[in-house]
Design a protein around this motif. Structure first.
Motif, mmCIF file in Angstrom:
data_model
loop_
_atom_site.group_PDB
_atom_site.id
_atom_site.type_symbol
_atom_site.label_atom_id
_atom_site.label_comp_id
_atom_site.label_asym_id
_atom_site.label_seq_id
_atom_site.Cartn_x
_atom_site.Cartn_y
_atom_site.Cartn_z
ATOM 1 N N ASP A 1 39.974 45.487 35.168
ATOM 2 C CA ASP A 1 41.270 45.176 34.545
ATOM 3 C C ASP A 1 41.199 45.604 33.088
ATOM 4 O O ASP A 1 40.183 45.389 32.429
ATOM 5 C CB ASP A 1 41.572 43.678 34.657
ATOM 6 C CG ASP A 1 43.023 43.352 34.340
ATOM 7 O OD1 ASP A 1 43.419 43.485 33.156
ATOM 8 O OD2 ASP A 1 43.770 42.971 35.254
ATOM 9 N N ASP A 2 42.266 46.197 32.579
ATOM 10 C CA ASP A 2 42.210 46.706 31.209
ATOM 11 C C ASP A 2 42.629 45.679 30.157
ATOM 12 O O ASP A 2 42.626 45.988 28.969
ATOM 13 C CB ASP A 2 43.079 47.968 31.071
ATOM 14 C CG ASP A 2 44.545 47.711 31.359
ATOM 15 O OD1 ASP A 2 44.843 46.860 32.224
ATOM 16 O OD2 ASP A 2 45.405 48.355 30.722
ATOM 17 N N HIS A 3 42.975 44.466 30.598
ATOM 18 C CA HIS A 3 43.353 43.416 29.643
ATOM 19 C C HIS A 3 42.173 42.468 29.412
ATOM 20 O O HIS A 3 41.791 41.710 30.315
ATOM 21 C CB HIS A 3 44.567 42.638 30.145
ATOM 22 C CG HIS A 3 45.833 43.448 30.124
ATOM 23 N ND1 HIS A 3 46.233 44.220 31.197
ATOM 24 C CD2 HIS A 3 46.760 43.625 29.154
ATOM 25 C CE1 HIS A 3 47.375 44.826 30.900
ATOM 26 N NE2 HIS A 3 47.711 44.487 29.664
ATOM 27 N N LEU B 1 40.333 44.211 41.701
ATOM 28 C CA LEU B 1 40.909 45.437 41.150
ATOM 29 C C LEU B 1 42.373 45.268 40.770
ATOM 30 O O LEU B 1 43.213 44.897 41.597
ATOM 31 C CB LEU B 1 40.776 46.551 42.190
ATOM 32 C CG LEU B 1 41.390 47.909 41.862
ATOM 33 C CD1 LEU B 1 40.635 48.573 40.713
ATOM 34 C CD2 LEU B 1 41.375 48.799 43.111
ATOM 35 N N ASP B 2 42.679 45.579 39.516
ATOM 36 C CA ASP B 2 44.072 45.591 39.068
ATOM 37 C C ASP B 2 44.711 46.906 39.494
ATOM 38 O O ASP B 2 44.019 47.913 39.708
ATOM 39 C CB ASP B 2 44.127 45.435 37.547
ATOM 40 C CG ASP B 2 45.552 45.251 37.037
ATOM 41 O OD1 ASP B 2 46.432 44.879 37.836
ATOM 42 O OD2 ASP B 2 45.774 45.487 35.836
ATOM 43 N N ILE B 3 46.037 46.911 39.640
ATOM 44 C CA ILE B 3 46.750 48.135 39.999
ATOM 45 C C ILE B 3 47.096 48.955 38.763
ATOM 46 O O ILE B 3 46.864 50.160 38.706
ATOM 47 C CB ILE B 3 48.049 47.793 40.768
ATOM 48 C CG1 ILE B 3 47.725 47.333 42.182
ATOM 49 C CG2 ILE B 3 48.971 49.015 40.827
ATOM 50 C CD1 ILE B 3 48.946 46.960 42.990
ATOM 51 N N ASP B 4 47.648 48.288 37.766
ATOM 52 C CA ASP B 4 48.148 48.972 36.573
ATOM 53 C C ASP B 4 47.013 49.207 35.589
ATOM 54 O O ASP B 4 46.710 48.368 34.743
ATOM 55 C CB ASP B 4 49.257 48.122 35.932
ATOM 56 C CG ASP B 4 49.969 48.870 34.808
ATOM 57 O OD1 ASP B 4 49.772 50.088 34.704
ATOM 58 O OD2 ASP B 4 50.700 48.214 34.040
ATOM 59 N N LEU B 5 46.382 50.380 35.713
ATOM 60 C CA LEU B 5 45.237 50.725 34.872
ATOM 61 C C LEU B 5 45.512 52.029 34.126
ATOM 62 O O LEU B 5 46.274 52.874 34.609
ATOM 63 C CB LEU B 5 43.977 50.889 35.730
ATOM 64 C CG LEU B 5 43.453 49.641 36.432
ATOM 65 C CD1 LEU B 5 42.386 50.033 37.447
ATOM 66 C CD2 LEU B 5 42.888 48.647 35.419
ATOM 67 N N GLY C 1 50.201 42.157 39.039
ATOM 68 C CA GLY C 1 51.420 41.479 38.615
ATOM 69 C C GLY C 1 52.583 41.833 39.511
ATOM 70 O O GLY C 1 53.638 41.208 39.453
ATOM 71 N N SER C 2 52.408 42.860 40.356
ATOM 72 C CA SER C 2 53.462 43.287 41.267
ATOM 73 C C SER C 2 53.432 42.495 42.570
ATOM 74 O O SER C 2 52.368 42.234 43.129
ATOM 75 C CB SER C 2 53.310 44.774 41.591
ATOM 76 O OG SER C 2 54.193 45.159 42.625
ATOM 77 N N GLU C 3 54.607 42.125 43.043
ATOM 78 C CA GLU C 3 54.728 41.460 44.333
ATOM 79 C C GLU C 3 55.597 42.298 45.270
ATOM 80 O O GLU C 3 56.154 41.779 46.244
ATOM 81 C CB GLU C 3 55.311 40.053 44.149
ATOM 82 C CG GLU C 3 54.429 39.160 43.285
ATOM 83 C CD GLU C 3 54.916 37.718 43.202
ATOM 84 O OE1 GLU C 3 55.814 37.353 43.982
ATOM 85 O OE2 GLU C 3 54.385 36.964 42.370
ATOM 86 N N PRO D 1 48.579 38.040 43.837
ATOM 87 C CA PRO D 1 49.465 38.242 42.686
ATOM 88 C C PRO D 1 48.973 37.440 41.489
ATOM 89 O O PRO D 1 48.443 36.332 41.637
ATOM 90 C CB PRO D 1 50.822 37.735 43.184
ATOM 91 C CG PRO D 1 50.480 36.748 44.256
ATOM 92 C CD PRO D 1 49.227 37.258 44.905
ATOM 93 N N LYS D 2 49.149 37.983 40.300
ATOM 94 C CA LYS D 2 48.687 37.294 39.099
ATOM 95 C C LYS D 2 49.504 36.052 38.785
ATOM 96 O O LYS D 2 49.130 35.266 37.907
ATOM 97 C CB LYS D 2 48.701 38.258 37.909
ATOM 98 C CG LYS D 2 47.627 39.336 38.002
ATOM 99 C CD LYS D 2 47.601 40.225 36.768
ATOM 100 C CE LYS D 2 46.479 41.249 36.833
ATOM 101 N NZ LYS D 2 46.437 42.129 35.638
ATOM 102 N N SER D 3 50.594 35.870 39.501
ATOM 103 C CA SER D 3 51.421 34.677 39.302
ATOM 104 C C SER D 3 50.859 33.451 40.021
ATOM 105 O O SER D 3 51.336 32.339 39.832
ATOM 106 C CB SER D 3 52.843 34.937 39.813
ATOM 107 O OG SER D 3 52.830 35.229 41.208
#
Length: 217
Positions: free
Chosen positions: A7-9, A53-57, A83-85, A103-105
Protein backbone atom coordinates in the motif's frame (compact mmCIF):
# COMPACT_ATOMS: atom_id res chain seq x y z
CA UNK A 1 3.66 -15.29 10.67
CA UNK A 2 5.05 -13.13 7.85
CA UNK A 3 2.69 -10.75 6.03
CA UNK A 4 3.49 -8.55 3.06
CA UNK A 5 1.49 -5.32 3.04
CA UNK A 6 1.43 -3.52 -0.32
CA UNK A 7 0.00 0.00 0.00
CA UNK A 8 1.41 3.41 -0.87
CA UNK A 9 -0.15 5.19 2.12
CA UNK A 10 2.22 5.07 5.08
CA UNK A 11 -0.45 6.04 7.59
CA UNK A 12 -2.72 3.21 6.47
CA UNK A 13 0.12 0.70 6.68
CA UNK A 14 0.96 1.84 10.21
CA UNK A 15 -2.67 1.49 11.30
CA UNK A 16 -3.03 -1.94 9.70
CA UNK A 17 0.09 -3.25 11.40
CA UNK A 18 -1.64 -2.71 14.75
CA UNK A 19 -4.64 -4.70 13.49
CA UNK A 20 -2.43 -7.53 12.26
CA UNK A 21 -0.86 -7.87 15.70
CA UNK A 22 -4.33 -8.88 16.89
CA UNK A 23 -4.24 -11.66 14.33
CA UNK A 24 -0.85 -12.87 15.55
CA UNK A 25 1.13 -11.16 18.30
CA UNK A 26 4.36 -12.39 16.68
CA UNK A 27 3.48 -11.22 13.18
CA UNK A 28 6.27 -9.75 11.07
CA UNK A 29 4.96 -7.24 8.55
CA UNK A 30 6.94 -6.48 5.40
CA UNK A 31 5.97 -3.23 3.67
CA UNK A 32 5.94 -2.26 0.01
CA UNK A 33 4.72 1.01 -1.49
CA UNK A 34 4.47 -0.25 -5.07
CA UNK A 35 4.42 -3.42 -7.17
CA UNK A 36 8.15 -3.47 -7.90
CA UNK A 37 8.97 -3.44 -4.19
CA UNK A 38 6.35 -6.14 -3.65
CA UNK A 39 7.88 -8.38 -6.30
CA UNK A 40 11.33 -8.04 -4.77
CA UNK A 41 10.06 -8.89 -1.29
CA UNK A 42 8.08 -11.89 -2.53
CA UNK A 43 11.10 -13.17 -4.43
CA UNK A 44 13.45 -12.87 -1.45
CA UNK A 45 11.11 -13.93 1.38
CA UNK A 46 10.86 -17.69 1.74
CA UNK A 47 8.42 -17.94 4.65
CA UNK A 48 5.73 -15.51 3.52
CA UNK A 49 2.23 -16.47 4.72
CA UNK A 50 -0.03 -13.76 3.33
CA UNK A 51 -0.06 -10.82 0.91
CA UNK A 52 -2.38 -7.84 1.43
CA UNK A 53 -2.60 -5.82 -1.77
CA UNK A 54 -4.08 -2.40 -2.46
CA UNK A 55 -5.55 -1.71 -5.91
CA UNK A 56 -4.74 1.98 -6.28
CA UNK A 57 -0.95 2.01 -6.46
CA UNK A 58 1.53 4.28 -8.26
CA UNK A 59 2.77 2.88 -11.54
CA UNK A 60 1.27 -0.58 -12.01
CA UNK A 61 -2.06 -0.95 -10.22
CA UNK A 62 -2.83 -3.92 -8.00
CA UNK A 63 -5.37 -5.58 -10.30
CA UNK A 64 -3.02 -5.47 -13.28
CA UNK A 65 -0.15 -6.87 -11.23
CA UNK A 66 -2.13 -9.66 -9.57
CA UNK A 67 -1.42 -12.40 -12.16
CA UNK A 68 2.34 -11.79 -12.00
CA UNK A 69 2.30 -11.78 -8.19
CA UNK A 70 0.26 -14.98 -8.29
CA UNK A 71 2.91 -16.56 -10.51
CA UNK A 72 5.67 -15.49 -8.10
CA UNK A 73 3.80 -16.87 -5.09
CA UNK A 74 1.40 -19.60 -6.30
CA UNK A 75 0.79 -21.05 -2.82
CA UNK A 76 0.54 -17.79 -0.86
CA UNK A 77 -2.95 -16.30 -0.39
CA UNK A 78 -3.33 -12.81 -1.81
CA UNK A 79 -6.08 -10.62 -0.40
CA UNK A 80 -7.07 -7.32 -1.97
CA UNK A 81 -7.60 -4.34 0.34
CA UNK A 82 -9.36 -1.56 -1.50
CA UNK A 83 -11.38 1.60 -1.10
CA UNK A 84 -13.43 0.46 -4.10
CA UNK A 85 -16.58 -1.59 -3.64
CA UNK A 86 -17.38 -1.79 -7.35
CA UNK A 87 -18.50 -5.30 -8.47
CA UNK A 88 -16.19 -5.17 -11.50
CA UNK A 89 -13.17 -4.65 -9.25
CA UNK A 90 -14.17 -7.57 -7.03
CA UNK A 91 -14.62 -9.79 -10.09
CA UNK A 92 -11.28 -8.76 -11.60
CA UNK A 93 -9.50 -9.36 -8.30
CA UNK A 94 -10.88 -12.89 -7.96
CA UNK A 95 -10.39 -13.70 -11.65
CA UNK A 96 -6.77 -12.56 -11.43
CA UNK A 97 -5.84 -14.69 -8.45
CA UNK A 98 -7.01 -13.06 -5.21
CA UNK A 99 -8.63 -15.30 -2.60
CA UNK A 100 -10.25 -12.44 -0.73
CA UNK A 101 -11.50 -8.90 -1.15
CA UNK A 102 -11.72 -6.59 1.87
CA UNK A 103 -13.04 -3.03 1.48
CA UNK A 104 -11.20 -0.41 3.50
CA UNK A 105 -14.54 0.72 4.90
CA UNK A 106 -14.80 -2.45 6.99
CA UNK A 107 -14.07 -2.60 10.70
CA UNK A 108 -10.94 -4.14 12.19
CA UNK A 109 -13.10 -6.98 13.53
CA UNK A 110 -14.44 -7.74 10.04
CA UNK A 111 -10.93 -7.65 8.62
CA UNK A 112 -9.58 -10.06 11.23
CA UNK A 113 -12.48 -12.44 10.63
CA UNK A 114 -11.81 -12.33 6.88
CA UNK A 115 -8.08 -12.95 7.26
CA UNK A 116 -8.63 -15.89 9.61
CA UNK A 117 -10.94 -17.49 7.03
CA UNK A 118 -8.41 -16.97 4.25
CA UNK A 119 -5.56 -18.41 6.32
CA UNK A 120 -7.73 -21.48 6.92
CA UNK A 121 -7.91 -22.01 3.17
CA UNK A 122 -11.29 -20.39 2.53
CA UNK A 123 -12.22 -17.50 0.24
CA UNK A 124 -13.65 -14.26 1.62
CA UNK A 125 -15.96 -11.75 -0.01
CA UNK A 126 -18.07 -9.44 2.23
CA UNK A 127 -21.78 -10.34 2.03
CA UNK A 128 -22.74 -6.89 0.75
CA UNK A 129 -20.18 -7.05 -2.06
CA UNK A 130 -21.05 -10.65 -2.88
CA UNK A 131 -24.68 -9.63 -3.28
CA UNK A 132 -23.74 -6.75 -5.61
CA UNK A 133 -21.47 -9.03 -7.61
CA UNK A 134 -24.12 -11.71 -7.95
CA UNK A 135 -26.71 -9.17 -9.11
CA UNK A 136 -24.24 -7.75 -11.63
CA UNK A 137 -23.44 -11.15 -13.12
CA UNK A 138 -27.09 -12.16 -13.22
CA UNK A 139 -27.82 -8.97 -15.12
CA UNK A 140 -25.06 -9.73 -17.62
CA UNK A 141 -26.41 -13.23 -18.19
CA UNK A 142 -29.91 -11.89 -18.76
CA UNK A 143 -28.57 -9.31 -21.21
CA UNK A 144 -26.33 -11.67 -23.18
CA UNK A 145 -28.68 -14.61 -23.45
CA UNK A 146 -31.80 -15.13 -21.39
CA UNK A 147 -31.81 -18.85 -22.21
CA UNK A 148 -28.18 -19.49 -21.24
CA UNK A 149 -27.93 -22.18 -18.50
CA UNK A 150 -26.28 -20.70 -15.42
CA UNK A 151 -24.09 -23.79 -15.07
CA UNK A 152 -22.21 -22.60 -18.16
CA UNK A 153 -20.84 -19.75 -16.06
CA UNK A 154 -18.46 -22.35 -14.62
CA UNK A 155 -15.63 -23.80 -16.66
CA UNK A 156 -15.22 -27.57 -16.96
CA UNK A 157 -12.30 -27.37 -14.53
CA UNK A 158 -14.37 -25.42 -12.00
CA UNK A 159 -17.13 -28.04 -12.21
CA UNK A 160 -14.51 -30.68 -11.40
CA UNK A 161 -13.41 -28.62 -8.40
CA UNK A 162 -17.02 -28.20 -7.29
CA UNK A 163 -17.54 -31.96 -7.54
CA UNK A 164 -14.56 -32.60 -5.25
CA UNK A 165 -15.70 -29.84 -2.87
CA UNK A 166 -19.01 -31.72 -2.53
CA UNK A 167 -17.02 -34.81 -1.55
CA UNK A 168 -15.54 -32.82 1.33
CA UNK A 169 -12.01 -32.63 -0.02
CA UNK A 170 -9.85 -29.69 1.18
CA UNK A 171 -7.99 -27.51 -1.32
CA UNK A 172 -4.74 -29.44 -0.90
CA UNK A 173 -6.42 -32.75 -1.75
CA UNK A 174 -8.28 -31.21 -4.69
CA UNK A 175 -4.98 -29.85 -6.00
CA UNK A 176 -3.38 -33.29 -5.77
CA UNK A 177 -6.36 -35.02 -7.36
CA UNK A 178 -6.50 -32.61 -10.32
CA UNK A 179 -2.71 -32.17 -10.56
CA UNK A 180 -2.72 -28.40 -10.12
CA UNK A 181 -1.26 -25.87 -7.69
CA UNK A 182 -3.20 -25.24 -4.50
CA UNK A 183 -3.26 -21.52 -5.34
CA UNK A 184 -5.03 -22.36 -8.62
CA UNK A 185 -7.63 -24.38 -6.72
CA UNK A 186 -8.29 -21.38 -4.49
CA UNK A 187 -8.87 -19.24 -7.57
CA UNK A 188 -11.40 -21.75 -8.89
CA UNK A 189 -13.14 -21.90 -5.50
CA UNK A 190 -13.38 -18.10 -5.49
CA UNK A 191 -14.96 -18.15 -8.94
CA UNK A 192 -17.43 -20.87 -7.89
CA UNK A 193 -18.51 -18.92 -4.81
CA UNK A 194 -18.96 -15.80 -6.90
CA UNK A 195 -21.11 -17.48 -9.54
CA UNK A 196 -23.27 -19.23 -6.95
CA UNK A 197 -23.58 -16.20 -4.68
CA UNK A 198 -22.22 -18.26 -1.78
CA UNK A 199 -20.23 -17.18 1.26
CA UNK A 200 -18.46 -20.51 1.76
CA UNK A 201 -17.94 -23.96 0.26
CA UNK A 202 -20.93 -25.54 2.03
CA UNK A 203 -23.29 -22.88 0.70
CA UNK A 204 -21.83 -23.28 -2.79
CA UNK A 205 -22.51 -27.03 -2.88
CA UNK A 206 -26.01 -26.54 -1.43
CA UNK A 207 -26.84 -23.83 -3.98
CA UNK A 208 -25.53 -25.87 -6.91
CA UNK A 209 -27.67 -28.79 -5.78
CA UNK A 210 -30.71 -26.55 -5.38
CA UNK A 211 -30.30 -25.24 -8.92
CA UNK A 212 -30.26 -28.77 -10.27
CA UNK A 213 -26.97 -28.53 -12.17
CA UNK A 214 -24.62 -30.01 -9.67
CA UNK A 215 -22.28 -32.56 -11.34
CA UNK A 216 -23.03 -36.18 -10.63
CA UNK A 217 -20.33 -37.71 -8.37
Amino acid sequence: MHVLLVDDHTLFREALIHVLHQLDSQVIVLEAANIEEARQLITHTRNLDLVLLDIDLPGIDGLTALPSLRDLAPTIPIVVLSGSEAPQHVKLALDNGAVGYIPKSCSSHEMLTALRLVLQGDVYIPPKLLSKLHESEQSLVATDDKNLPQSLLLTARQIEVLDLMAQGLPNKSIAKSLNMAEGTVKQHVAAILRVLGALNRTQAVAEATRRGWFPTP
